[in-house]
Write a protein that holds these residues in place. Structure first.
Motif, short mmCIF file in Angstrom:
data_model
loop_
_atom_site.label_atom_id
_atom_site.label_comp_id
_atom_site.label_asym_id
_atom_site.label_seq_id
_atom_site.Cartn_x
_atom_site.Cartn_y
_atom_site.Cartn_z
N THR A 24 0.85 -1.20 0.00
CA THR A 24 0.00 0.00 0.00
C THR A 24 0.88 1.24 0.00
O THR A 24 1.83 1.33 0.79
N ARG A 33 -4.86 6.35 -1.68
CA ARG A 33 -4.37 5.00 -1.42
C ARG A 33 -4.25 4.18 -2.72
O ARG A 33 -5.18 4.13 -3.52
N ASN A 35 -3.02 0.21 -4.03
CA ASN A 35 -2.59 -1.15 -3.68
C ASN A 35 -1.94 -1.75 -4.92
O ASN A 35 -2.57 -1.86 -5.96
#
Ligand SMILES: [Zn+2]
Length: 252
Positions: A24, A33, A35
Motif C-alpha cells: 500500500t 491509497r 494497492n
C-alpha cells in the motif's frame, strides 16, 4: 556494507505476482491509497525494491510519498502494468485524471498533458525506474518532432519552455531540444496571441542559449539538421542503433 538487492533479470510473471504480496502506498498531500503488487513495482524500480527490502520492510500500514502528484502516479501505475505510455494528450489526461477529458482540448489542457509526461520522466529518474524515465522523455521528444504545421518539428510552446527551465535539470536534453527547435524549426507565424502573451516571461537561460546556438549556426556552420534521436535517452548503443528515429533528419 550494504547488500543492494539485485534487479531480477526476467519480467515479472503476473500469475506469480498476483499470488504474492500487495503493498500500500499513499500518494500526495491527500494521501490517496494505491494497492500494488509488490513483485511488479519492485521489478521495475530499484528505489521501491531497496525500500521494500529495507526501511519499508516491516511497514504494515503502508508507505507515504507526499510530494508526488496523484496524476503522475496514476500514469506510472498504468505503465507498471501495461508497459505503455500513450502519445495522445486525451489519453494521457484520461489516465492521469481517471475521467474522459472529452475530444476537444484547449491549449492549456493540451500543455498540461505534456507537462505531465515531463513530470513522469522526472518521477522515473527520481524513483530509479529508467525504462519509465526514458519512455516518458522520448515520448515528449517525439511529439515535438511530429507536431508542426506541416507534420514536422516545430517550436515548443512558451508556457512549456518556461515550466521546463524552472523544473528540469540544467543538463536535460529536453532543454537543449527546446533551444534547438526554437533556432531551427520555429516560425513566428506559428505564434498566436496567447503564445505571444508568454514571450515576456521566457527565461533568461533559454534566450541566452538561443543566442549562442544561433551564433554557432551562423559563424561555425553548425548543422541545422534535426533528429529526434539526438535528444532521446537510450539504455545502450544497441538500443540507439535500433531506434526508428536514428539517422532520420527532419528538414527545417
Ligand atoms: Zn532514438
Amino acid at each position: 556494507m550494504t547488500n543492494k538487492p539485485q534487479a531480477p533479470q526476467a519480467a515479472p510473471v503476473f500469475g506469480t505476482a498476483a499470488k504474492g504480496e500487495i503493498v500500500t502506498i499513499f500518494i500526495g498531500p491527500e494521501k490517496k491509497r494505491y494497492n500494488i503488487h509488490k513483485d511488479v513495482i519492485c521489478h521495475h524500480s530499484e528505489y521501491f525494491r531497496t525500500a521494500y527490502n529495507g526501511r519499508w520492510k516491516e511497514s504494515d500500514e503502508g508507505a507515504t510519498l507526499e510530494d508526488i502528484e496523484v496524476e503522475v502516479f496514476n500514469i506510472f501505475v498504468h505503465w507498471l502494468y501495461a508497459q505503455t505510455l500513450p502519445n495522445c494528450p486525451q489519453l494521457i489526461l484520461r489516465l492521469a485524471e481517471e475521467t474522459d477529458p472529452g475530444s476537444e482540448l484547449g491549449w492549456s489542457r493540451y500543455r498540461h498533458a505534456w507537462e505531465l509526461v515531463l513530470k513522469c520522466g522526472m518521477f522515473g529518474d527520481r524513483f530509479l525506474t529508467p525504462a519509465f524515465h526514458h519512455l516518458a522523455h522520448n515520448t515528449f521528444v517525439n511529439v515535438q518532432f511530429g507536431e508542426g504545421v506541416d507534420g514536422g518539428a516545430s517550436g515548443v510552446s512558451y508556457a512549456t519552455i518556461i515550466w521546463a527551465f524552472d523544473n528540469l535539470p540544467s543538463d536535460s536534453l529536453i532543454l537543449a531540444m527546446m533551444v534547438d527547435l526554437q533556432c531551427i524549426a520555429w516560425n513566428e507565424e506559428q505564434d498566436d496571441e496567447e503564445e505571444k502573451s508568454d514571450l515576456s516571461q521566457l527565461p533568461n537561460e533559454f534566450l541566452v542559449a538561443v543566442m549562442l546556438k544561433q551564433n554557432k549556426i551562423r559563424v561555425c556552420d553548425e548543422t541545422t539538421e534535426l533528429s529526434a534521436c539526438d535528444y532521446h535517452l537510450h539504455e545502450s548503443e544497441e538500443e540507439k542503433k535500433a531506434c526508428p528515429a536514428n539517422g532520420k533528419y527532419c528538414k527545417s
